[in-house]
Design a protein around this motif. Structure first.
Motif, short mmCIF file in Angstrom:
data_model
loop_
_atom_site.label_atom_id
_atom_site.label_comp_id
_atom_site.label_asym_id
_atom_site.label_seq_id
_atom_site.Cartn_x
_atom_site.Cartn_y
_atom_site.Cartn_z
N ASP A 257 -2.48 -51.61 -19.15
CA ASP A 257 -3.84 -51.38 -19.64
C ASP A 257 -4.74 -50.75 -18.57
O ASP A 257 -5.67 -50.00 -18.91
CB ASP A 257 -4.46 -52.70 -20.13
CG ASP A 257 -4.45 -53.78 -19.07
OD1 ASP A 257 -3.34 -54.12 -18.57
OD2 ASP A 257 -5.54 -54.29 -18.73
N LEU A 258 -4.45 -51.01 -17.27
CA LEU A 258 -5.24 -50.39 -16.21
C LEU A 258 -5.08 -48.88 -16.20
O LEU A 258 -6.04 -48.14 -15.95
CB LEU A 258 -4.85 -50.96 -14.84
CG LEU A 258 -5.15 -52.44 -14.61
CD1 LEU A 258 -4.61 -52.88 -13.26
CD2 LEU A 258 -6.65 -52.69 -14.71
N PHE A 259 -3.86 -48.41 -16.45
CA PHE A 259 -3.61 -46.97 -16.45
C PHE A 259 -3.92 -46.33 -17.80
O PHE A 259 -3.99 -45.12 -17.90
CB PHE A 259 -2.16 -46.68 -16.09
CG PHE A 259 -1.84 -46.92 -14.63
CD1 PHE A 259 -2.81 -46.91 -13.67
CD2 PHE A 259 -0.54 -47.14 -14.25
CE1 PHE A 259 -2.52 -47.13 -12.34
CE2 PHE A 259 -0.22 -47.35 -12.92
CZ PHE A 259 -1.21 -47.35 -11.96
N ALA A 260 -4.11 -47.15 -18.83
CA ALA A 260 -4.37 -46.62 -20.16
C ALA A 260 -5.85 -46.31 -20.39
O ALA A 260 -6.20 -45.71 -21.40
CB ALA A 260 -3.88 -47.60 -21.22
N THR A 261 -6.70 -46.70 -19.46
CA THR A 261 -8.13 -46.43 -19.59
C THR A 261 -8.37 -44.93 -19.67
O THR A 261 -7.89 -44.17 -18.83
CB THR A 261 -8.91 -47.02 -18.40
OG1 THR A 261 -8.58 -48.40 -18.27
CG2 THR A 261 -10.39 -46.84 -18.54
N ILE B 162 2.27 -51.90 -11.29
CA ILE B 162 1.06 -51.89 -12.11
C ILE B 162 1.38 -51.34 -13.50
O ILE B 162 0.93 -51.88 -14.52
CB ILE B 162 -0.07 -51.08 -11.45
CG1 ILE B 162 -0.56 -51.80 -10.19
CG2 ILE B 162 -1.23 -50.85 -12.42
CD1 ILE B 162 -1.50 -50.98 -9.34
N LEU B 163 2.17 -50.29 -13.54
CA LEU B 163 2.57 -49.70 -14.82
C LEU B 163 3.36 -50.70 -15.66
O LEU B 163 3.17 -50.78 -16.87
CB LEU B 163 3.40 -48.44 -14.57
CG LEU B 163 3.74 -47.58 -15.78
CD1 LEU B 163 2.47 -47.07 -16.43
CD2 LEU B 163 4.60 -46.41 -15.35
N ALA B 164 4.20 -51.51 -15.02
CA ALA B 164 5.03 -52.47 -15.75
C ALA B 164 4.25 -53.71 -16.19
O ALA B 164 4.43 -54.19 -17.31
CB ALA B 164 6.21 -52.90 -14.88
N PHE B 165 3.39 -54.23 -15.30
CA PHE B 165 2.75 -55.50 -15.59
C PHE B 165 1.30 -55.41 -16.07
O PHE B 165 0.80 -56.35 -16.67
CB PHE B 165 2.82 -56.40 -14.35
CG PHE B 165 4.23 -56.72 -13.94
CD1 PHE B 165 5.02 -57.52 -14.75
CD2 PHE B 165 4.77 -56.20 -12.79
CE1 PHE B 165 6.33 -57.82 -14.39
CE2 PHE B 165 6.08 -56.48 -12.41
CZ PHE B 165 6.85 -57.29 -13.23
#
Length: 103
Positions: A48-52, A42-45
């Motif tokens: 933006d999900l973790f950047a919220t 998830i972090l690689a692809f």
């Protein structure tokens, strides 16, 4: 020379114990690999999900990363509890049976 059928090391109980240990170990390993590599994927692809942002200085990735660490501790705890409660008792029982078989 063939092993004695009375030898606990070649008994069905021993084989079952070995299968159970491998099953528990591989299950927990697969679970942790899925958690860890899922996080990395998830972090690689989809970074933006973790950047919220959750707050002014916190993103979603930080608590999820902390969750990965906590899940690894919990998986270790599950294995230790299983080993202490079930596996060690079964090993002790097999050792006792082996001592009795020797004489």
């Amino acid at each position: 020379m063939q092993p004695s059928t009375a030898d606990p090391a070649h008994s069905p109980q021993f084989a079952r114990l070995v299968r159970k240990r491998w099953g528990v170990s591989l299950t927990l390993t697969a679970f942790m690999l899925a958690v860890y590599y899922g996080f990395i994927a998830i972090l690689a692809f989809r970074p933006d999900l973790f950047a919220t942002r959750v707050g002014e200085h916190l993103t979603v990735g930080i608590p999820i990363g902390l969750g990965v660490i906590i899940v690894s501790w919990l998986a270790t705890g599950i294995y230790v509890r299983w080993a202490n409660d079930d596996y060690d008792t079964a090993v002790d029982n097999l050792k006792h049976a082996m001592r009795e078989n020797r004489g």
